[in-house]
Design a protein around this motif. Structure first.
Motif, PDB file in Angstrom:
ATOM      1  N   SER A  86      -9.579   2.254  -5.981  1.00  0.00           N
ATOM      2  CA  SER A  86      -9.899   3.672  -5.945  1.00  0.00           C
ATOM      3  C   SER A  86     -11.394   3.846  -6.230  1.00  0.00           C
ATOM      4  CB  SER A  86      -9.090   4.425  -7.004  1.00  0.00           C
ATOM      5  OG  SER A  86      -9.551   4.078  -8.304  1.00  0.00           O
ATOM      6  N   ALA A 112       0.828  -1.206   0.000  1.00  0.00           N
ATOM      7  CA  ALA A 112       0.000   0.000   0.000  1.00  0.00           C
ATOM      8  C   ALA A 112       0.864   1.259   0.000  1.00  0.00           C
ATOM      9  CB  ALA A 112      -0.928  -0.009   1.210  1.00  0.00           C
ATOM     10  N   GLN A 113       1.981   1.250   0.765  1.00  0.00           N
ATOM     11  CA  GLN A 113       2.869   2.406   0.784  1.00  0.00           C
ATOM     12  C   GLN A 113       3.501   2.650  -0.585  1.00  0.00           C
ATOM     13  OE1 GLN A 113       5.058   1.166   4.534  1.00  0.00           O
ATOM     14  NE2 GLN A 113       5.341   3.375   4.616  1.00  0.00           N
ATOM     15  N   ALA A 142       0.914   4.068  -2.997  1.00  0.00           N
ATOM     16  CA  ALA A 142       0.575   5.466  -2.694  1.00  0.00           C
ATOM     17  C   ALA A 142       1.716   6.402  -3.055  1.00  0.00           C
ATOM     18  CB  ALA A 142       0.224   5.597  -1.214  1.00  0.00           C
ATOM     19  N   GLN A 143       2.948   6.009  -2.730  1.00  0.00           N
ATOM     20  CA  GLN A 143       4.077   6.904  -2.962  1.00  0.00           C
ATOM     21  C   GLN A 143       4.431   6.994  -4.442  1.00  0.00           C
ATOM     22  OE1 GLN A 143       6.984   6.685   0.105  1.00  0.00           O
ATOM     23  NE2 GLN A 143       8.659   7.312  -1.233  1.00  0.00           N
ATOM     24  N   ALA A 183       2.292   6.667  -6.918  1.00  0.00           N
ATOM     25  CA  ALA A 183       1.196   7.403  -7.573  1.00  0.00           C
ATOM     26  C   ALA A 183       1.112   7.098  -9.070  1.00  0.00           C
ATOM     27  CB  ALA A 183       1.353   8.906  -7.340  1.00  0.00           C
TER      28      ALA A 183
END
Length: 772
Positions: free
Chosen positions: A726, A49-50, A53-54, A56
């Motif tokens: 999303s 998940a990190q 997210a990072q 993108a």
């Protein structure tokens, strides 16, 4: 042809007119996930998940950050409150863009980088945020954007590059300055002070421990475990260090990340000699071993904890034995179940924990689960009154999923679905999704049992995603066998075999009789459907040993009727009789209506023609058997075949019509074809089309999940939180699903779900006719 690539939103000088442009958008969440999965060592769980997210949606960032996690698996937790560090390649690409900025701009960028958005706005409101004028050069380079909401980095990687390129002393000073501006936000203040701490600091450790308590009250298991782990690292006293590590392991259990729990427990054991703390840490280490697939080691560890804690820590002893019972049920081996039963006797002699000494531990529920998992068939009559008594009382987690699992093991299938669906509603929260894996797989089997096969596929798909994220091998294997079973029943032989083979490759069948028995049954059903009767008999024969000992003490007996059918068709009737009767002679207690129905069908198939009807009619006379529609339809089909061969055509047609209606609704192709062939032999013209097609059948498993959640009234964002998608992806799936379902809007979905859940019936009368 010349292809020119450039960063940013504007073309390079000289290429701004007359040239076609292709603006590359970030990868979608699904595509980003597929790219990660294609890496040599893809990240899992929180780290995944990190990274998503990072990065993108930036492909290079996804690949490079996956390398960071692969080289340092603990990086995800070490940088839980700050951005992940970058590889040298990414750092070189990004730092070249801000290396020449003036010092005020670099200092302002660092202040922005140490904070997330809310912290940055709070600091700015108190005059402690970065100065917009100082950020102007960075804004001109496109590194940051400033609007009325404050400064925002153009990409998460820019923030990471700026943060990690600064020396620790400068980062720490920026964190302390931000902490001083957040005195009214103790949770965020604690994390900034922790990021600035280099040496042990009891004050900061205490602040983080308080933050963990707040997170647990809000249901944030991962946040609480992370705070306690960092608090332990900052603890000057070794006993506080060990206590906080053990508490972190406890908090991490609901996340389902067994490797994390194992690491925390192991570190706690390494720094303490306290007997109580060591027992607690050993309990969590045993739990982690169980879900990572090392069941023999897990069972030994958990039972030893239960026995040693029985006198002084009875709550811990009961909890550990509950986990050991789960392991014993998964193994199915008599020795494992006997070890659990012996430990249960010890705890019973010690008596229950004193009132108020066992928060979150319900001994009555644990005792019920332990007994049911050790002997679900023989103990059924004694356990049912206790189950019904407990169900009439308020039930809290984690007891709810255990009670639902007990109901399923005792063949109270409808009650099990009600309880497990309630458990799943509570367990699908992001912080505790890891513990929902066991509930999902049990719910999947209950859906199969009650004829809700599409829903079984949906929960299996959800369980697979969770198992991959948290490296829970038993959950992955169970989900594969659920999928294999539905596909086998529907006649998709190739896919069913692939899923069954993958399940058997995921776990050691010698240690996991549950998966082995389920996979054997799925493979046997596939072979029956394909007409490979000797192969079917070989697979199903493996459910029991020569002396009748079951491969698994519950799952094996669910295959007795299929074994009988395969024995007759493979011309192994005598061997089949011997195996089944030896197996049934080992049953103690009174069997459930479901098992009685399966046994009656098996004996009816194997019996001499003159004695077969007594078995068939006895089972069909009990209306309780209708709770398991496919098994009921199989019984009707076998009975109707017997009736037709006795030339009782009119009797056979009635029974066949009912069976065919069920097979059509479930899309059980092979059995549907058999029923149609029997009806034609009875003089009934039968069309091949189902009477009411299932509107959900055209959707993918993920689309069905989304449609069902939307029909329950969940928003796109709420659905996305549950499924790690999303809101835009959820909306896209719904938009593509509407035409397939024949609806135009969201509010019509509930009617579609209700319609497809309604059983289809068929009617016929005597004489030659056409059946719809």
């Amino acid at each position: 042809m010349l292809l020119v690539g450039a960063r940013g939103q504007a073309p390079p000088s000289g290429f701004d007119r007359g040239f076609p442009e292709l603006h590359l958008e970030p990868l979608s969440a699904a595509d980003a996930g597929r790219l990660l999965d294609g890496q040599p060592r893809p990240p899992r769980g929180r780290a995944r998940a990190q990274v998503l997210a990072q990065a993108a949606g930036n492909p290079m960032a996804l690949i490079e950050l996956a390398k960071v996690i692969a080289d340092d698996p603990a990086a995800s937790r070490r940088w839980a409150a700050e951005p992940l560090p970058l590889t040298d390649r990414l750092t070189a690409v990004l730092t070249s863009r801000f290396a020449a900025l003036p010092e005020p701009a670099r200092a302002a960028l660092l202040r922005a980088a140490v904070a997330d958005g809310p912290d940055l706005r709070a600091a700015a409101g108190r005059g402690s945020g970065p100065d917009a004028r100082a950020l102007a050069p960075a804004e001109q380079l496109g590194l940051i954007k400033i609007d009325r909401t404050g400064p925002r980095f153009s990409h998460p990687l820019v923030r990471s590059a700026i943060y990690h390129s600064a020396p620790f002393a400068r980062r720490a000073a920026a964190h302390r300055a931000l902490a001083s501006a957040l005195h009214d936000q103790p949770d965020r203040r604690a994390w900034h002070l922790a990021a600035a701490a280099l040496d042990p600091d009891e004050h900061v450790a205490s602040l983080l421990e308080a933050t963990a308590a707040q997170a647990q009250r809000r249901g944030g298991a991962a946040a609480a475990a992370l705070a306690l782990e960092r608090a332990a690292e900052l603890s000057p006293d070794p006993e506080d260090w060990a206590r906080r590590l053990a508490a972190a392991a406890s908090a991490a259990v609901p996340t389902g990340q067994g490797d994390w729990v194992q690491d925390l427990a192991t570190r706690a054991l390494a720094v303490t000699a306290d007997p109580e703390l060591r027992l607690t840490a050993r309990h969590y280490a045993g739990w982690a071993l169980a879900w990572s697939g090392r069941r023999t080691a897990a069972l030994s560890a958990l039972i030893s904890v239960a026995e040693e804690a029985a006198r002084d820590q009875p709550a811990l002893a009961w909890d550990a034995l509950g986990s050991a019972a789960t392991v014993a049920y998964q193994s199915g081996m008599p020795a494992s179940r006997q070890a659990v039963s012996r430990a249960l006797g010890l705890l019973e002699r010690q008596g229950p924990p004193p009132p108020g000494r066992a928060p979150g531990i319900d001994v009555d529920v644990l005792r019920l689960w332990i007994c049911a998992s050790a002997d679900p068939i023989g103990s059924r009559s004694q356990l049912l009154p206790h189950l019904r008594k407990i169900v009439g009382l308020p039930i809290e987690e984690p007891s709810l999923w255990r009670i639902g699992s007990v109901a399923w093991l005792l063949d109270e299938s409808d009650l099990a679905i009600t309880l497990l669906q309630d458990a799943m509603q509570r367990l699908r929260a992001p912080g505790v999704r890891g513990t929902s894996g066991g509930s999902l797989t049990v719910l999947g089997w209950a859906y199969i049992d009650t004829g809700r096969w599409d829903e079984a596929l949906d929960v299996a798909a959800e369980a697979v995603g969770m198992a991959e994220a948290n490296q829970m091998e038993i959950i992955a294997a169970s989900a594969d066998v659920i999928t294999a079973t539905v596909l086998a029943l529907r006649g998709d032989s190739g896919a069913a075999r692939r899923h069954a083979a993958r399940a058997l490759a995921t776990v050691d069948p010698a240690e996991c009789g549950l998966v082995a028995a389920r996979a054997r049954r799925a493979l046997g059903v596939v072979a029956l459907a394909d007409g490979s009767y000797l192969q079917a008999f070989t697979q199903l024969r493996g459910l029991f040993s020569e002396d009748g000992t079951s491969l698994h003490n519950y799952a094996s007996y669910l295959g007795v009727a299929d074994l009988a059918a395969a024995a007759v068709r493979a011309d192994r009737r005598m061997e089949g009789c011997d195996v089944i009767e030896h197996a049934l002679s080992r049953l103690d207690g009174r069997a459930s209506a479901r098992l009685e129905q399966l046994i009656a069908r098996a004996r009816g198939i194997l019996a001499d023609p003159a004695r077969a009807e007594a078995n068939f009619s006895k089972a069909l006379s009990d209306p309780a058997g209708d709770q398991w529609p496919f098994e009921r339809a199989q019984l009707r089909l076998d009975y109707a075949e017997w009736l037709r061969r006795r030339r009782r055509i009119n009797d056979a047609k009635v029974v066949l019509t009912e069976a065919l209606a069920t097979f059509r609704r479930l899309r059980a192709r092979s059995w549907m074809q058999r029923a149609q062939a029997e009806l034609r032999a009875c003089g009934v013209a039968v069309t091949g089309a189902p009477a009411k097609p299932d509107a959900l059948a055209e959707l993918t498993p993920q689309q069905r999940q989304i449609v069902r959640l939307a029909s329950d009234g969940l928003t796109d964002r709420e659905i996305g939180d549950r499924l790690f998608l999303s809101p835009r992806t959820v909306s896209s799936h719904l938009y593509r699903s509407y035409p397939k379902l024949g609806v135009a809007s969201r509010h019509q979905l509930r009617d579609v779900i209700a319609l497809t859940s309604t059983p289809t019936t068929a009617h016929e009368s005597t004489g030659n006719e056409t059946l719809p």
